[in-house]
Write a protein that holds these residues in place. Structure first.
Motif, mmCIF file in Angstrom:
data_model
loop_
_atom_site.group_PDB
_atom_site.id
_atom_site.type_symbol
_atom_site.label_atom_id
_atom_site.label_comp_id
_atom_site.label_asym_id
_atom_site.label_seq_id
_atom_site.Cartn_x
_atom_site.Cartn_y
_atom_site.Cartn_z
ATOM 1 N N THR A 160 -30.544 4.225 12.976
ATOM 2 C CA THR A 160 -29.792 2.973 12.875
ATOM 3 C C THR A 160 -30.326 2.074 11.767
ATOM 4 O OG1 THR A 160 -29.363 3.119 15.244
ATOM 5 C CG2 THR A 160 -29.003 0.989 14.211
ATOM 6 N N ALA A 161 -31.621 2.077 11.529
ATOM 7 C CA ALA A 161 -32.195 1.209 10.497
ATOM 8 C C ALA A 161 -31.732 1.590 9.099
ATOM 9 C CB ALA A 161 -33.718 1.239 10.571
ATOM 10 N N ASP A 162 -31.198 2.816 8.929
ATOM 11 C CA ASP A 162 -30.700 3.243 7.622
ATOM 12 C C ASP A 162 -29.268 2.800 7.357
ATOM 13 O OD1 ASP A 162 -33.046 4.475 6.842
ATOM 14 O OD2 ASP A 162 -32.510 6.390 7.733
ATOM 15 N N TYR A 163 -28.599 2.223 8.345
ATOM 16 C CA TYR A 163 -27.251 1.683 8.129
ATOM 17 C C TYR A 163 -27.345 0.643 7.022
ATOM 18 C CZ TYR A 163 -22.684 -0.324 9.454
ATOM 19 O OH TYR A 163 -21.387 -0.764 9.474
ATOM 20 N N SER A 164 -26.475 0.733 6.025
ATOM 21 C CA SER A 164 -26.683 0.005 4.781
ATOM 22 C C SER A 164 -26.650 -1.515 4.937
ATOM 23 C CB SER A 164 -25.637 0.439 3.743
ATOM 24 O OG SER A 164 -24.326 0.208 4.217
ATOM 25 N N ARG A 166 -22.469 8.168 11.337
ATOM 26 C CA ARG A 166 -22.613 9.579 11.705
ATOM 27 C C ARG A 166 -23.334 10.278 10.556
ATOM 28 N NH1 ARG A 166 -17.190 12.147 13.920
ATOM 29 N NH2 ARG A 166 -17.468 10.253 15.189
ATOM 30 N N GLY A 167 -24.294 11.130 10.904
ATOM 31 C CA GLY A 167 -25.102 11.756 9.870
ATOM 32 C C GLY A 167 -26.385 10.967 9.645
ATOM 33 N N CYS A 168 -27.269 11.513 8.831
ATOM 34 C CA CYS A 168 -28.573 10.884 8.621
ATOM 35 C C CYS A 168 -29.080 11.224 7.227
ATOM 36 C CB CYS A 168 -29.562 11.370 9.680
ATOM 37 S SG CYS A 168 -31.174 10.578 9.599
ATOM 38 N N THR A 169 -29.748 10.245 6.612
ATOM 39 C CA THR A 169 -30.285 10.445 5.259
ATOM 40 C C THR A 169 -31.680 11.037 5.256
ATOM 41 O OG1 THR A 169 -31.222 8.219 5.228
ATOM 42 C CG2 THR A 169 -28.970 8.471 4.422
ATOM 43 N N GLU A 170 -32.360 11.064 6.405
ATOM 44 C CA GLU A 170 -33.791 11.368 6.405
ATOM 45 C C GLU A 170 -34.095 12.837 6.118
ATOM 46 O OE1 GLU A 170 -36.009 9.181 6.413
ATOM 47 O OE2 GLU A 170 -34.899 7.410 7.045
ATOM 48 N N GLY A 171 -33.274 13.756 6.620
ATOM 49 C CA GLY A 171 -33.476 15.172 6.322
ATOM 50 C C GLY A 171 -34.684 15.792 6.985
ATOM 51 N N CYS A 172 -35.106 15.282 8.130
ATOM 52 C CA CYS A 172 -36.259 15.867 8.829
ATOM 53 C C CYS A 172 -35.936 17.308 9.234
ATOM 54 C CB CYS A 172 -36.594 15.043 10.063
ATOM 55 S SG CYS A 172 -36.885 13.281 9.726
ATOM 56 N N ARG A 173 -36.806 18.233 8.914
ATOM 57 C CA ARG A 173 -36.495 19.644 9.123
ATOM 58 C C ARG A 173 -36.530 20.052 10.585
ATOM 59 N NH1 ARG A 173 -33.412 21.443 5.646
ATOM 60 N NH2 ARG A 173 -33.937 23.550 6.322
ATOM 61 N N PHE A 174 -37.139 19.234 11.450
ATOM 62 C CA PHE A 174 -37.172 19.574 12.869
ATOM 63 C C PHE A 174 -35.906 19.113 13.585
ATOM 64 C CE2 PHE A 174 -39.136 15.378 12.495
ATOM 65 C CZ PHE A 174 -38.387 14.654 13.415
ATOM 66 N N CYS A 175 -35.059 18.359 12.904
ATOM 67 C CA CYS A 175 -33.942 17.681 13.557
ATOM 68 C C CYS A 175 -32.641 18.431 13.348
ATOM 69 C CB CYS A 175 -33.816 16.251 13.043
ATOM 70 S SG CYS A 175 -32.434 15.349 13.768
ATOM 71 N N GLN A 176 -32.124 19.009 14.438
ATOM 72 C CA GLN A 176 -30.840 19.712 14.354
ATOM 73 C C GLN A 176 -29.712 18.765 13.967
ATOM 74 O OE1 GLN A 176 -28.593 20.039 17.828
ATOM 75 N NE2 GLN A 176 -28.002 22.170 17.543
ATOM 76 N N ALA A 177 -29.651 17.605 14.630
ATOM 77 C CA ALA A 177 -28.536 16.676 14.415
ATOM 78 C C ALA A 177 -28.471 16.206 12.970
ATOM 79 C CB ALA A 177 -28.668 15.482 15.360
ATOM 80 N N GLY A 178 -29.625 15.985 12.362
ATOM 81 C CA GLY A 178 -29.648 15.529 10.980
ATOM 82 C C GLY A 178 -29.043 16.516 10.016
ATOM 83 N N MET A 179 -29.021 17.793 10.397
ATOM 84 C CA MET A 179 -28.435 18.822 9.539
ATOM 85 C C MET A 179 -26.944 19.017 9.817
ATOM 86 S SD MET A 179 -30.905 19.705 7.653
ATOM 87 C CE MET A 179 -32.555 19.011 7.713
ATOM 88 N N ILE A 180 -26.568 19.071 11.095
ATOM 89 C CA ILE A 180 -25.190 19.475 11.403
ATOM 90 C C ILE A 180 -24.191 18.330 11.323
ATOM 91 C CG2 ILE A 180 -26.021 21.336 12.882
ATOM 92 C CD1 ILE A 180 -25.221 19.678 15.289
ATOM 93 N N TYR A 181 -24.667 17.083 11.261
ATOM 94 C CA TYR A 181 -23.727 15.963 11.162
ATOM 95 C C TYR A 181 -23.625 15.409 9.742
ATOM 96 C CZ TYR A 181 -23.454 15.839 16.244
ATOM 97 O OH TYR A 181 -23.231 16.166 17.556
ATOM 98 N N ARG A 182 -24.204 16.094 8.782
ATOM 99 C CA ARG A 182 -24.080 15.645 7.386
ATOM 100 C C ARG A 182 -22.632 15.710 6.919
ATOM 101 N NH1 ARG A 182 -29.259 18.056 4.016
ATOM 102 N NH2 ARG A 182 -30.847 16.885 5.143
ATOM 103 N N PRO A 183 -22.238 14.900 5.930
ATOM 104 C CA PRO A 183 -22.984 13.840 5.242
ATOM 105 C C PRO A 183 -22.980 12.538 6.036
ATOM 106 C CG PRO A 183 -20.788 13.953 4.343
ATOM 107 C CD PRO A 183 -20.879 15.065 5.372
ATOM 108 N N VAL A 184 -23.726 11.562 5.566
ATOM 109 C CA VAL A 184 -23.762 10.261 6.224
ATOM 110 C C VAL A 184 -22.431 9.547 6.010
ATOM 111 C CG1 VAL A 184 -24.876 8.009 6.290
ATOM 112 C CG2 VAL A 184 -26.244 10.070 5.922
ATOM 113 N N ARG A 185 -21.873 9.038 7.116
ATOM 114 C CA ARG A 185 -20.638 8.247 7.054
ATOM 115 C C ARG A 185 -20.809 7.026 7.930
ATOM 116 N NH1 ARG A 185 -18.085 13.202 9.423
ATOM 117 N NH2 ARG A 185 -20.314 13.534 9.714
ATOM 118 N N GLU A 186 -20.541 5.860 7.371
ATOM 119 C CA GLU A 186 -20.748 4.605 8.086
ATOM 120 C C GLU A 186 -19.419 3.989 8.505
ATOM 121 O OE1 GLU A 186 -23.084 2.014 5.655
ATOM 122 O OE2 GLU A 186 -24.926 3.178 5.928
#
Length: 343
Positions: free
Chosen positions: A314-318, A265-285
């Motif tokens: 998904t490709a950012d999953y560690s 849940r969450g995303c590391t990319e920080g794309c400014r057009f992406c709502q989900a990437g902002m509101i689901y921070r921080p990344v949790r695996e």
């Protein structure tokens, strides 16, 4: 006999409205302290693919004192049949009207479904505006990604749950049950909910006009103990809440007709057009061993021939490579295909 039985054959995909799915949970109506229906403001085919509904369904129904049922927005043909017969929109599990529940929760995924919320409230026998609801009417909650900016639909909701709901929702339902048992008023209950954190109750806040733009903004709370700024609920470790492996199996074909498991849940990319990437921070695996166990168990319980792992990126999953290799080795013998979303 189901209340829709005399006419359900007249509509497209009758299975959308009848329930009875494998793995569905039907609890005795009077055996719980609080009754909650999650109303997904889109058709069954789309809502049954929603991972959040599956998570909350498992968590709430896993509590002995709570009950959760599902309801989806009817297609136009079913809406017409209900209105002509003056029949209410019913939950799938116990076939109860929405007005009979203690809390009706809407999962707000995107703004285009806002009008569907009003349709479902109307068909469910609930006054549209929160200010018009009586003490006996259910509370109407909103949650999901669009609940982070809810002001366009604030007049129609009693409360919005902001952020992760795994821990918060059961606690709120128990607060509703206690308040009703103690005879508290609707406003007293809203104050209690808002004071607990992570909950925005529009009726408890004032609005002022911005002199520069002429737009209204929420300027502060009007009740003691209610925070001026609502903090988002965040679960630090999502592995504490194992992804469900026993969700109801759709009886009408779902948009994503496969077993999907959230791996992060969450995303590391920080794309400014992406709502989900902002509101689901921080990344949790999620724990990778737990993911593998959940996928295999869910396939056994649901009978799917396709599985997928999903997250915002998904490709950012560690440990995505060893996870995929392990899953492929175990799924090959079962002749189950694996999809990898959001690459």
């Amino acid at each position: 006999m189901h209340p829709y039985e005399p006419f359900v054959h007249k509509v497209a995909k009758p299975a959308r409205y009848l329930g009875g799915e494998y793995n569905a949970v039907v609890k005795p109506w009077d055996s719980v302290a609080a009754r909650f229906v999650l109303a997904f403001p889109d058709v069954y085919d789309i809502g049954m693919s929603h991972l959040g509904t599956k998570i909350l369904y498992s968590i709430v129904n896993g509590q002995d004192d709570l009950l959760m049922e599902r309801c989806f927005c009817p297609w136009l043909d079913m809406e017409r049949e209900l209105r002509e017969r003056e029949l209410p929109l019913l939950s799938l599990e116990s076939h109860k009207p929405l007005r009979d529940f203690d809390v009706v929760g809407f999962s707000l995924q995107y703004e285009m479904t806002f009008t569907n919320v009003l349709t479902m409230l109307d068909l469910g026998g609930i006054p549209l505006r929160a200010s018009d609801r009586a003490e006996s009417d259910p509370l109407v909650f909103g949650g999901g990604p669009t609940a982070t900016h809810p002001e366009p639909v604030a007049p129609f909701f009693d409360a919005f749950v902001i952020g992760d709901a795994e821990e918060k929702l059961p606690a709120l339902l128990r607060m509703v049950a206690r308040a009703k048992a103690e005879g508290k008023s609707r406003r007293e209950l809203l104050v209690e909910l808002a004071a607990s954190g992570g909950v925005y109750c529009p009726a408890l806040y004032t609005r002022e006009e911005d002199p520069r733009t002429g737009l209204l903004y929420v300027s502060g709370s009007v009740a003691d103990g209610v925070p001026d700024v609502v903090e988002r609920e965040v679960i630090p470790d999502i592995s504490r809440y194992r992804f469900p492996d026993d969700s109801p199996v759709p009886v009408a074909e779902a948009i994503f007709d496969r077993m999907s498991v959230e791996i992060a849940r969450g995303c590391t990319e920080g794309c400014r057009f992406c709502q989900a990437g902002m509101i689901y921070r921080p990344v949790r695996e999620r724990d990778p061993d737990q993911v593998v166990e959940t996928v295999l168990s869910a396939l056994d319980k649901g009978g799917f021939d396709e599985a997928s792992v999903t997250s915002l990126s998904t490709a950012d999953y560690s440990c995505i490579s060893p996870l995929i290799r392990t899953l492929m080795e175990k799924l090959r013998d079962r002749r189950v295909s694996l999809g990898i979303s959001s690459l």
